[in-house]
Design a protein around this motif. Structure first.
Motif, PDB file in Angstrom:
ATOM      1  N   ASP A   7      37.276  38.066  27.359  1.00 15.73           N
ATOM      2  CA  ASP A   7      37.371  38.723  28.662  1.00 15.73           C
ATOM      3  C   ASP A   7      38.857  38.921  28.983  1.00 15.73           C
ATOM      4  OD1 ASP A   7      37.123  39.691  31.194  1.00 15.73           O
ATOM      5  OD2 ASP A   7      36.326  37.857  32.082  1.00 15.73           O
ATOM      6  N   THR A   8      39.284  40.167  28.993  1.00 15.91           N
ATOM      7  CA  THR A   8      40.714  40.473  29.167  1.00 15.91           C
ATOM      8  C   THR A   8      41.034  40.956  30.584  1.00 15.91           C
ATOM      9  OG1 THR A   8      40.374  42.746  28.369  1.00 15.91           O
ATOM     10  CG2 THR A   8      40.968  41.067  26.726  1.00 15.91           C
ATOM     11  N   TRP A   9      40.085  40.798  31.504  1.00 13.68           N
ATOM     12  CA  TRP A   9      40.287  41.337  32.857  1.00 13.68           C
ATOM     13  C   TRP A   9      41.531  40.761  33.517  1.00 13.68           C
ATOM     14  CZ3 TRP A   9      40.611  39.270  37.765  1.00 13.68           C
ATOM     15  CH2 TRP A   9      40.565  40.179  38.822  1.00 13.68           C
ATOM     16  N   GLU A  30      44.725  42.073  31.925  1.00 14.69           N
ATOM     17  CA  GLU A  30      44.921  43.484  32.277  1.00 14.69           C
ATOM     18  C   GLU A  30      45.468  43.624  33.696  1.00 14.69           C
ATOM     19  OE1 GLU A  30      41.179  45.336  31.666  1.00 14.69           O
ATOM     20  OE2 GLU A  30      41.297  45.263  29.474  1.00 14.69           O
ATOM     21  N   GLN A  31      44.926  42.828  34.616  1.00 14.03           N
ATOM     22  CA  GLN A  31      45.417  42.868  35.997  1.00 14.03           C
ATOM     23  C   GLN A  31      46.863  42.387  36.082  1.00 14.03           C
ATOM     24  OE1 GLN A  31      43.447  44.428  38.237  1.00 14.03           O
ATOM     25  NE2 GLN A  31      42.155  44.620  36.415  1.00 14.03           N
TER      26      GLN A  31
END
Length: 311
Positions: A188-190, A193-194
């Motif tokens: 999960d790269t959320w 990324e943010q």
């Protein structure tokens, strides 16, 4: 699927699979990188001249060093891939390239902001210039540029070290970049990324705000000067910096002008080539061709080298 500890290498897809086009790209990048390193190294050696011991030239020396470092972090590995046909890069080498590329880019933006402050003081408060922007202040500003860059990049990079990857380890670029690496990750790269978005926006807006505010006051001061000759001379002292700032921020803006999904990858590759090869090559020419003192110091440096070679 395997986690990052078992991923020992990535594959850099490069710019094209056409052999003839690869030869042209190799020649183009080799020439531009050599000109970039040679030009910026000449700037560093030229500005050692005792007649150029001012804050502006001290900033310019460090800016040239950043350009050399940035080019050296990106281009040589790609030239090696083209010349040998080996597109693999180890996991550790990829992380190192990613770290150094980003820290040099971020430091460059903050250094450009510091240089705009230097021009503001030189134009708007000339009588206090040597007091406000002395060498102690210059060194502190440059030190802050590096420390801020390091503090900005370390949190996102430390999270990126824990990413897991699928069987595919192909990166759709000619160098290790954050976005392609995140795309092939199974994790999960959320959050990362943010963080990258926040880092990019914060760096871009903070430095751009400093540049814009500085030049708003500079332009207002120049317009108030009584004679055309004074206005021309004042504008000339900061024209080279304006051109370099326009190129740097222009490249950054183009990255966020997204074309169609089909052409997005090719577009981003094109912008990356411009950013890593052409911009660093142009900067020394911009500063030398538009500055009489730098040109004179460069001519003196060439004469000294000729005398040494003749002896």
């Amino acid at each position: 699927m395997r986690n990052h500890t078992s991923v020992t290498s990535f594959i850099l897809l490069g710019l094209t699979d056409d052999p003839q086009l690869q030869i042209l790209i190799f020649i183009f990048l080799l020439i531009t990188s050599m000109l970039s390193v040679t030009g910026n190294l000449s700037i560093i050696l030229t500005l050692v001249d005792s007649h150029l011991k001012t804050a502006m030239y001290y900033f310019l020396q460090n800016f040239s060093f950043l350009e050399i470092s940035f080019t050296s972090a990106c281009i040589p590995r790609f030239l090696y891939c083209i010349s040998t046909g080996d597109r693999t890069i180890t996991y550790n080498a990829c992380i190192c390239q990613l770290f150094f590329t980003y820290i040099f880019v971020i430091a460059e933006f903050y250094l450009l902001a510091a240089m705009s402050f230097d021009r503001y003081v030189a134009i708007c408060i000339p009588l206090h210039y040597m007091t406000i922007v002395n060498f102690t202040v210059c060194k502190r500003l440059i030190f802050c540029c590096w420390i801020i860059s390091l503090l900005i990049i370390l949190p996102a990079l430390s999270l990126g070290l824990d990413l897991e990857y699928c069987a595919s380890n192909a990166i759709g670029q000619f160098d290790c970049d954050a976005n392609p690496m995140l795309k092939i990750s199974f994790s999960d790269t959320w959050l990362i990324e943010q963080m990258i978005i926040i880092i990019s926006v914060m760096t871009f807006l903070m430095t751009l705000l400093c540049v814009v505010l500085s030049y708003m006051y500079i332009i207002r001061t120049i317009l108030r000067l009584p004679s055309t000759q004074q206005r021309t001379r004042a504008f000339t002292t900061c024209s080279s910096h304006i051109i370099v700032v326009s190129i740097t921020y222009g490249n950054c803006i183009f990255v966020y002008i997204k074309p169609s999904a089909k052409d997005e990858m090719a577009f981003n590759k094109g912008v990356t080539v411009v950013t890593t090869s052409i911009s660093p090559m142009l900067n020394p020419f911009i500063y030398t061709l538009r500055n009489k003192q730098v040109k004179q110091a460069f001519n003196d440096l060439v004469k000294r080298f000729k005398l040494l070679s003749s002896n």
